[in-house]
Write an enzyme that holds these catalytic residues in place. Structure first.
Site, PDB file in Angstrom:
ATOM      1  CB  SER A  80       4.715  -4.838   7.641  1.00  0.00           C
ATOM      2  OG  SER A  80       3.692  -3.565   7.008  1.00  0.00           O
ATOM      3  CE1 TYR A 132       7.270  -1.672   4.761  1.00  0.00           C
ATOM      4  CE2 TYR A 132       4.987  -2.006   4.904  1.00  0.00           C
ATOM      5  CZ  TYR A 132       5.961  -1.611   5.275  1.00  0.00           C
ATOM      6  OH  TYR A 132       6.196  -1.112   6.577  1.00  0.00           O
TER       7      TYR A 132
HETATM    8  C1  GCO Z   1       0.790   1.795   4.593  1.00  0.00           C
HETATM    9  C2  GCO Z   1       2.043   1.746   6.007  1.00  0.00           C
HETATM   10  C3  GCO Z   1       2.112   0.158   6.942  1.00  0.00           C
HETATM   11  C4  GCO Z   1       2.526   0.666   8.068  1.00  0.00           C
HETATM   12  C5  GCO Z   1       2.953  -0.503   8.855  1.00  0.00           C
HETATM   13  C6  GCO Z   1       2.375  -1.776   9.028  1.00  0.00           C
HETATM   14  O1  GCO Z   1       0.597   2.516   3.538  1.00  0.00           O
HETATM   15  O2  GCO Z   1       0.025   0.713   4.981  1.00  0.00           O
HETATM   16  O3  GCO Z   1       2.803   3.101   6.135  1.00  0.00           O
HETATM   17  O4  GCO Z   1       2.569  -0.150   5.523  1.00  0.00           O
HETATM   18  O5  GCO Z   1       3.911   1.370   7.660  1.00  0.00           O
HETATM   19  O6  GCO Z   1       3.927  -0.940   8.601  1.00  0.00           O
HETATM   20  O7  GCO Z   1       2.244  -2.583   9.562  1.00  0.00           O
END
Ligand code: GCO
Length: 260
Positions: free
Chosen positions: A144, A157
């Protein structure tokens, strides 16, 4: 030249391949000749996805399991391998929780780490064992922008995706000698269900992303097909431990003022 990207006769397991980026990448692999082994955890979603793949003339079968449960993963992989090898694995299944760090429950943080980081470890461990025996395999971890950058509300995340980048390098380090190529794809901001809540027209985040992305648009899931095929094919046989960012240029730039 075409043979370099040919996946005929190859079998590809795509976790979370029932929708979104996973589905787009699976379609890419299928169109390059691969047989698709689609993982999901909702029977209805998996059935609908299989119908869609088959309506496109692709060879697709479904497997219900939770990537965080090692016993389920082991059973599913044994079942899949009865009919033939898993030549390609795409660790795509993932979740996000957008909660300010100071309000995030430990259980929420753990759940994201479990699905986005521990899941790829578990699935790769068991698929990797078979690939080591065969001295051949391709593994792609879906990273990501958050493998490189922080953002408000996505601590778990970002921690998971940063970890997945390093897991990719470590897997490549341990398994390249077995002729297994492990690499990552780092998608930028794509128009999917996952980003729907932050992609609304007029929403400040939508404007922010359009301005922050040199290409000036959200990614279309199809934008990932070519890279997924490349990293699954003989064209990438000496590519190990790389993360290829498909981001319209986000990571190349500091950004610009909103009036430029
Ligand atoms: C967020 C997005 C990201 C994307 C992606 C970016 O909330 O910033 O959802 O997390 O999903 O992974 O590369």
């Amino acid at each position: 030249m075409k043979n370099l990207f040919d996946l005929s006769g190859k079998r590809a397991l795509i976790t979370g391949g029932t929708h979104g980026l996973g589905m787009a990448m699976a379609k890419g692999l299928g169109n390059a000749g691969a047989e698709l082994l689609i993982n999901g955890h909702s029977p209805a979603k998996l059935e609908a996805a299989l119908e869609e793949y088959r309506s496109l003339g692709l060879n697709a079968n479904g497997f219900l399991f939770d990537v965080t449960k090692e016993d389920q993963v082991k059973t599913a992989i044994a079942e899949i391998e009865k009919d033939g090898p898993i030549d390609i694995l795409i660790n795509n299944a993932g979740i996000i929780k957008r909660i300010p760090m100071e309000d995030m429950e430990v259980a929420d943080f753990r759940e994201v780490i479990d699905v986005d980081l521990v899941g790829p470890f578990i699935v790769s461990k068991h698929v990797g064992k078979k690939m080591i025996q065969r001295k051949s395999g391709k593994i792609i971890n879906i990273c990501s922008m958050m493998s490189e950058l922080g953002r408000n509300t996505v601590s778990a995340y970002a921690a998971a995706k940063g970890g997945l980048k390093m897991l990719t390098r470590n897997m490549a380090t341990e398994w390249a000698k077995h002729n297994i190529q492990v690499n990552g794809i780092g998608p930028g901001y794509f128009a999917t269900e996952q980003t729907k809540p932050i992609r609304i027209d007029g929403h400040p985040f939508n404007e922010f992303i359009l301005n922050r992305t040199p290409s000036g648009r959200w990614g279309d899931p199809k934008d990932l097909m070519g890279v997924a095929v490349f990293l699954s094919s003989p064209a990438s046989d000496f590519v190990n431990g790389q993360i290829i960012y498909v981001d319209g240029g986000i990571l190349a730039t500091i950004g610009k003022p909103s009036n430029e």
